[in-house]
Scaffold this active site. Structure first.
Site, PDB file in Angstrom:
ATOM      1  CG  LEU A   1      -1.895  -1.113   1.414  1.00 14.83           C
ATOM      2  CD1 LEU A   1      -2.577  -0.994   2.777  1.00 14.83           C
ATOM      3  CD2 LEU A   1      -2.920  -1.108   0.305  1.00 14.83           C
ATOM      4  CG  ASP A   2       0.249   4.428  -2.755  1.00  7.84           C
ATOM      5  OD1 ASP A   2       1.066   3.665  -3.302  1.00  7.84           O
ATOM      6  OD2 ASP A   2      -0.682   4.987  -3.354  1.00  7.84           O
ATOM      7  CE  LYS A   3       5.545   8.667   4.936  1.00  2.00           C
ATOM      8  NZ  LYS A   3       6.533   9.776   4.800  1.00  2.00           N
TER       9      LYS A   3
END
Length: 346
Positions: free
Chosen positions: A152-154
């Site tokens: 997942l993105d940050k």
């Protein structure tokens, strides 16, 4: 990053559909050397590094490994698989709090908080989910990427699955490749979104900004996102909506790019915000309003279908009153489970 391997190879490594760079060689480049073209097209990497990748077989021309001095004919398709930099071998265990939703001898399911980077990379060589996994589950050091099979993105929160054995890692990667892993997200977007829809638009690296992805790019890969509206809201007279998004593919930034392409950018997204209304600057929220709230897959050992569900974190819950939304707009677990069961039957 390791080279992608065929379904019959063992073990199958990390699945990330943006792990290679694709280059189409124009006809007018006929007679040019491969290493020269690579250096021109990929200025972020040194010539020595690119040469090392070619020699390691990490650069393919029309599906074949070749030499750095290879003379191009023009019209070829080149794939470059960037290799691990020395810093990336220096992963070390760190005592990072992890919200473990489920664990057994095969898999671990994590509820990732916003702000946590999944995997070490430039600018984030420590303090990542991988470092935390190695501390809590030391046996993961024997697996590629400590068992991580997707990310997942940050600043996206929510559910992720991690393999605990090579057998589980192979199973999970194949499920991701076959698109049978169910991933559902909650996304708050600007605009008067329709009740439902499906986005079919390729996603690829933005040619003008390499830090961004873009929809409809000729060099992009096919991507599909299905969405339905769960609720409408408003902020300072600007309409917005809460959407449930279901991934049919797993491209980098896929939901963020697809929704912005329709004119519905995510609230708080610092990157994809060209179509934001003027009032967006006054919204008290500073990350993309995206949460992976449901995850379903076939268990690697017993092959049963299993599902996990987690409501959004506190920052998103506290956002709801600002959007003229109550907690009742969020999905109910029993409704979700029935919907996922119908998906499996179909």
């Amino acid at each position: 990053m390791a080279l992608p391997q065929t379904p019959d190879s063992n073990p199958i490594d990390y699945i990330d559909e943006e792990d290679f760079i694709s280059l189409d060689i124009p006809l007018e480049m006929a007679g040019e050397r491969l290493d020269k073209i690579l250096a021109s097209a990929l200025p972020d990497y040194s010539r020595n590094r690119l040469k090392t990748w070619v020699e390691a077989g990490a650069v393919m021309v029309d599906g074949k490994v070749t030499k750095a001095r290879y003379l191009l004919r023009g019209g070829e398709s080149v794939k470059v698989f960037p290799q691990e930099m020395p810093e990336q071998f220096a992963f070390s265990p760190e005592d990072i709090p992890l919200d473990v939703v489920f664990e057994d001898e095969s898999i671990i399911v994590i509820n990732k908080p916003p702000g946590l980077v999944v995997h070490p990379a430039a600018g984030n060589w420590s303090g990542t989910l991988l470092n935390g996994l190695l501390f809590r589950f030391p046996e993961l050091k024997s697996l590629p990427r400590a068992g991580i099979v997707h990310r997942l993105d940050k600043d996206t929160s929510g559910l992720m699955v991690v393999a605990r054995t090579s057998q589980a890692q192979t199973s999970l990667v194949r499920q991701l490749q076959d698109r049978t892993v169910g991933r559902r997200y909650l996304a708050w977007v600007w605009g008067d979104a329709p009740s439902q829809g499906k986005v079919l638009a390729s996603v690829g690296r933005d040619q003008r900004d390499r830090l961004k992805m873009s929809a409809g790019s000729p060099q992009g890969k096919p991507a599909a996102t299905v969405f339905r509206r769960l609720a409408k809201g408003v902020f300072n007279e600007a309409p917005l909506a809460l959407l449930e998004c279901r991934l049919e593919t797993g491209r980098t930034h896929q939901i963020r790019v697809h929704l912005e392409s329709l004119g519905f950018p995510l609230l708080g997204d610092p990157v994809y915000r060209k179509k934001n209304p003027g009032v967006a600057k006054t919204l008290p929220f500073e990350r993309q309003a995206l949460h992976a709230y449901a995850l379903s897959l076939q268990h690697p050992l017993n092959h049963d279908w299993v599902t996990w569900f987690r409501l959004p974190p506190l920052d998103l819950l506290e956002l709801l009153p600002h959007l003229a939304m109550g907690a009742d707009v969020l999905p109910k677990e029993e409704v979700l489970l029935a919907s996922i069961e119908n998906d499996h039957k179909s």
